[in-house]
Enzyme design. Structure first.
Site, PDB file in Angstrom:
ATOM      1  N   HIS B 127       0.821  -1.224   0.000  1.00  0.00           N
ATOM      2  CA  HIS B 127       0.000   0.000   0.000  1.00  0.00           C
ATOM      3  C   HIS B 127       0.855   1.275   0.000  1.00  0.00           C
ATOM      4  CE1 HIS B 127      -3.652  -2.231   0.465  1.00  0.00           C
ATOM      5  NE2 HIS B 127      -3.348  -2.686   1.665  1.00  0.00           N
ATOM      6  N   ASP B 164      -2.633 -10.674  -2.143  1.00  0.00           N
ATOM      7  CA  ASP B 164      -3.217 -10.122  -0.918  1.00  0.00           C
ATOM      8  C   ASP B 164      -4.668  -9.750  -1.238  1.00  0.00           C
ATOM      9  OD1 ASP B 164      -2.086  -8.557   1.827  1.00  0.00           O
ATOM     10  OD2 ASP B 164      -3.891  -7.685   0.959  1.00  0.00           O
ATOM     11  N   HIS B 166      -6.301  -7.288  -0.462  1.00  0.00           N
ATOM     12  CA  HIS B 166      -6.448  -5.859  -0.727  1.00  0.00           C
ATOM     13  C   HIS B 166      -5.587  -5.475  -1.930  1.00  0.00           C
ATOM     14  CE1 HIS B 166      -7.070  -6.488   3.665  1.00  0.00           C
ATOM     15  NE2 HIS B 166      -8.180  -5.849   3.374  1.00  0.00           N
ATOM     16  N   ASP B 253      -4.730 -12.898   3.628  1.00  0.00           N
ATOM     17  CA  ASP B 253      -5.955 -12.388   4.258  1.00  0.00           C
ATOM     18  C   ASP B 253      -7.216 -12.642   3.431  1.00  0.00           C
ATOM     19  OD1 ASP B 253      -4.802 -10.701   2.437  1.00  0.00           O
ATOM     20  OD2 ASP B 253      -4.740  -8.949   3.745  1.00  0.00           O
TER      21      ASP B 253
END
Lengths: 224, 321
Positions: B127, B164, B166, B253
């Site tokens: 991120h 991931d 996200h 995740d």
């Protein structure tokens, strides 16, 4: 939400004596669909859309010979000959919601914004409204959407907002869906955070149900 | 059996995020426990963590961001840029050790001393933007590694696969104008999940157009949808691009038991994805894969997920059972 913040201020306009070919070129060049027609004093006297222009010009399927006969007449055709003079307008004090509802009602894609002297201040198009609502949703900043099911009685929203505020999480927006299921309402807070584990637990502890948002859009998922 | 490197260092536990934060040191200990219980540690080559030269970080991040991060830690601040990004005195040093360790793993792979490597590092990176920390990330580990590989080893095409749950906004933004680094990400649909980017129409910019590819998956879906998306999007794209090395942003995740998402990947689903990545690497990249830990917060599932992941890197598929 006032349209002043969302409208385009640098308006591409055209003079009533200009040729229709010039109008067509301006529309193409700026990738827009309507041109306010403005007199010498900067006052709005009409509007010309790409549909007006297309209806006025000869069809592209005509042969060279057929086109040749029309060429002279097309060259003489002026904006004032094809423009709409009954223009629906907005004032800078109108809201984004006004513009949205009006456009839906009268089926136009853009509305000029004028002052009391009919001087043009800006233009608001569908895409400006979309941008305005994207900002309102807060989705231009990183965040997570929660989907919370609550009883349909007063004070539930406050409890949710309080719980989130206590966690020091900032809001992008909160959408509410009524009639989710009988006696329930669904809340969709968009939160400016990646860390949602704590707040999810807290909301469940307060008796709220966190739902899978997909249920809002689709029939139940087929079994995996 | 492959020669697989493991990057892990006790000092990665020193980055502390405080109460109520999911990105905790226990994650790494859970991962290590999984490798230990699977009896994988004796088969792995340990890669030594060392602090990255700051000039390496500067190939991706603004100097001002690096300075601000360092100062915030040394001044005892508790966050950088947003309350999501909790820091402590040791966070800056830990972040340097993470990048430095991964670059060391990359060097060993490129020198041919290792076939591939798994980097169990904290803090995560995908991120992190050029000029700011975001979503628990400070330095974009995978981005710095891609630049290092190109600049120091002259590889022309680097492929990044980010699973991931996200979207890796930072990695995408860093390479979206670059046609030499292909960024592929599969993640929960951005309307519902952090950070709100990674839609299928984000395909890169300018000369990088077509070298970014996103597969958003709607909440509630899992193995089947991931299988479809990877076969439809990732595999044909990488078969065309032919990466000379594959970097993996490995986030665990998307597992059905992880609270941080609404995606329901199973443990076996995760293994299937990694097998596809290994097959791509065999076809195009002489098997070279560097897998870098991103998210994954379910302490009960991390041991088995890490064990299977590393088992597949080792080429020993029986470990998964």
């Amino acid at each position: 939400m006032f349209i002043q913040r969302s409208m385009t201020r640098k308006v591409i306009t055209i003079h009533p004596e200009a040729g229709v070919i010039e109008a067509r070129d301006l529309l193409q060049q700026h990738k827009i669909h309507s041109l306010p027609v403005v007199g010498l004093e900067g006052t709005l006297i009409g509007i010309v859309t790409d549909r007006d222009v297309r209806s006025a010009l000869p069809a592209t399927i005509l042969s060279e010979a057929e086109l040749g006969q029309l060429k002279e007449r097309v060259a003489q055709l002026k904006v004032k000959d094809i423009m709409t003079t009954q223009v629906v307008t907005l004032s800078p004090n109108n809201t984004l919601e006004d513009a949205l509802l009006l456009m839906q009602q009268i089926h136009v894609g853009a509305l000029p914004v004028i002052d009391r002297d009919r001087k043009i201040l800006g233009i608001i198009a569908f895409r400006d409204i979309l941008r305005g609502f994207a900002e309102v949703l807060g989705i231009d900043e990183p965040g997570t959407l929660l989907c919370i099911l609550a009883d349909d009685r007063q004070g539930q929203m406050k409890r949710i907002v309080d719980a989130i505020t206590e966690e020091k999480i900032r809001f992008g927006s909160v959408l509410v869906a009524r009639g989710w299921e009988k006696g329930k309402r669904a809340f969709f807070p968009y939160l400016f955070t990646h860390n949602i584990v704590g707040i999810k637990k807290k909301l469940e502890g307060l008796g709220f149900t966190l739902i899978n948002p997909i249920e809002m859009y689709l029939e139940p998922l087929p079994p995996a | 059996m492959n020669r697989t490197g493991l990057l892990y260092d006790e000092r990665y536990l020193r980055h502390r995020t405080g109460e109520g934060h999911p990105e905790v040191p226990d994650r790494l200990q859970a991962i290590l426990k999984g490798l230990e219980d699977g009896n994988l540690l004796p088969r792995l080559t340990r890669v030594e963590a060392r602090p990255a030269d700051q000039r390496r970080i500067e190939t991706v991040h603004d100097v001002a961001h690096i300075r601000r991060f360092e100062e915030a830690c040394l001044m005892g601040k508790s966050e950088l840029d947003h309350p999501d990004n909790q820091i402590c005195y040791e966070t800056f040093e830990t972040a340097l050790l993470a990048v430095g360790g991964i670059l060391e793993a990359a060097r060993l792979v490129l020198e041919g001393r290792l076939d591939n490597a798994f980097c169990a590092v904290r803090p995560p990176g995908h991120h992190a933007e050029v000029d700011r920390a975001l979503g628990f990330c400070f330095f974009n580990n995978v981005a710095v590694t891609a630049r290092f590989i190109q600049q120091e080893w002259g590889l022309k095409r680097v492929g990044i696969i980010d699973f991931d749950v996200h979207h890796g906004n930072g990695t995408q933004h860093i390479f979206e104008r670059d046609h030499t680094v292909f960024y592929y990400s599969i993640h929960e649909h951005p309307t519902f999940a952090y950070p709100g980017t990674g839609r299928e129409f984000e395909r890169g910019l300018e000369t990088g157009y077509g070298y970014t590819l996103n597969s958003p998956v709607l909440p509630g879906y899992g193995d089947l949808e991931y299988r479809d998306a990877i076969q439809r999007d990732l595999i044909p794209a990488f078969d065309r691009f032919q990466p000379e090395i594959i970097l993996v942003s490995a986030g665990f995740d998307a597992h059905q038991d992880d609270d941080m998402s609404n995606i329901n990947l199973s443990t076996a689903g995760y293994s299937w994805i990694m097998e596809q990545i290994m097959a791509l690497a065999e076809r195009h990249a002489r098997g070279r894969v560097i897998s870098i830990l991103e998210g994954g917060y379910c302490l009960e599932r991390l041991p088995e997920l890490a064990r299977n992941h590393v088992g597949i890197l080792l080429g020993n598929h029986e470990i998964m059972k």
